[in-house]
Motif scaffolding. Structure first.
Motif, PDB file in Angstrom:
ATOM      1  N   GLU A 181       6.359  -5.746   2.641  1.00  0.00           N
ATOM      2  CA  GLU A 181       6.034  -4.343   2.402  1.00  0.00           C
ATOM      3  C   GLU A 181       5.263  -4.178   1.095  1.00  0.00           C
ATOM      4  N   ILE A 182       5.694  -4.893   0.064  1.00  0.00           N
ATOM      5  CA  ILE A 182       4.992  -4.839  -1.220  1.00  0.00           C
ATOM      6  C   ILE A 182       3.568  -5.344  -1.054  1.00  0.00           C
ATOM      7  N   LYS A 183       3.403  -6.423  -0.316  1.00  0.00           N
ATOM      8  CA  LYS A 183       2.076  -6.993  -0.066  1.00  0.00           C
ATOM      9  C   LYS A 183       1.200  -6.009   0.723  1.00  0.00           C
ATOM     10  N   ALA A 184       1.787  -5.319   1.700  1.00  0.00           N
ATOM     11  CA  ALA A 184       1.033  -4.345   2.495  1.00  0.00           C
ATOM     12  C   ALA A 184       0.557  -3.182   1.614  1.00  0.00           C
ATOM     13  N   TYR A 234      -3.330  -2.324   0.707  1.00  0.00           N
ATOM     14  CA  TYR A 234      -3.851  -0.967   0.939  1.00  0.00           C
ATOM     15  C   TYR A 234      -4.540  -0.444  -0.324  1.00  0.00           C
ATOM     16  N   ILE A 235      -3.876  -0.600  -1.462  1.00  0.00           N
ATOM     17  CA  ILE A 235      -4.454  -0.134  -2.731  1.00  0.00           C
ATOM     18  C   ILE A 235      -5.784  -0.816  -3.000  1.00  0.00           C
ATOM     19  N   GLY A 254       0.493  -0.396   5.092  1.00  0.00           N
ATOM     20  CA  GLY A 254       0.446  -0.221   3.642  1.00  0.00           C
ATOM     21  C   GLY A 254       0.197   1.224   3.267  1.00  0.00           C
ATOM     22  N   ALA A 255      -0.690   1.896   3.995  1.00  0.00           N
ATOM     23  CA  ALA A 255      -0.981   3.314   3.740  1.00  0.00           C
ATOM     24  C   ALA A 255       0.263   4.162   3.959  1.00  0.00           C
ATOM     25  N   PHE A 284       1.843  -6.325 -10.155  1.00  0.00           N
ATOM     26  CA  PHE A 284       2.257  -5.280  -9.226  1.00  0.00           C
ATOM     27  C   PHE A 284       3.635  -5.586  -8.649  1.00  0.00           C
ATOM     28  N   TYR A 285       3.811  -6.811  -8.183  1.00  0.00           N
ATOM     29  CA  TYR A 285       5.081  -7.228  -7.576  1.00  0.00           C
ATOM     30  C   TYR A 285       6.235  -7.108  -8.566  1.00  0.00           C
TER      31      TYR A 285
END
Length: 120
Positions: A108-111, A115-116, A24-25, A75-76
């Protein structure tokens, strides 16, 4: 052949090369394009992207919002579908300063979201 069989369990039960947080980072910093970090900052709390003067010579600012406290659903929709939540409904927008990230897959969106949420 015996040496290969000795090391096989190490590969079968080893951890992932990078953690979901690290992934995620990496995506937050550069998701195959303009990174989220450029506009939302290292802490995801948003920042001023640009300032300019309008026709009346008034200073205006383009500000990236704080994304640390948004729900995953919001977010998604914003990342994947360029939709915003307005009056309780998601609406497609045809204008935006934010680049389109429709190519990111759900994992990827979930990662990125995880991270956020993990940022201090």
């Amino acid at each position: 052949m015996k040496k290969l069989l000795l090391f096989l369990p190490l590969f079968l039960f080893s951890e992932d090369f990078i953690s979901n947080y690290e992934y995620g980072a990496m995506l937050y910093k550069n998701p195959r394009g303009i990174g989220c970090i450029k506009c939302h900052g290292a802490d995801a709390k948003g920042k001023i992207i640009a300032t300019y003067r309008d026709n009346d010579n008034k200073e205006k600012k383009i500000i990236a919002p704080n994304i640390k406290k948004v729900s995953y659903k919001v977010f998604y929709e914003r990342v994947k579908n360029s939709k915003i939540l307005k009056n309780g409904k998601f609406k497609k927008i045809n204008y935006s300063v934010m680049p389109k990230y429709g190519y990111l897959v759900d994992s990827e969106i979930k990662a990125i979201y995880n991270y956020i949420k993990g940022l201090k």
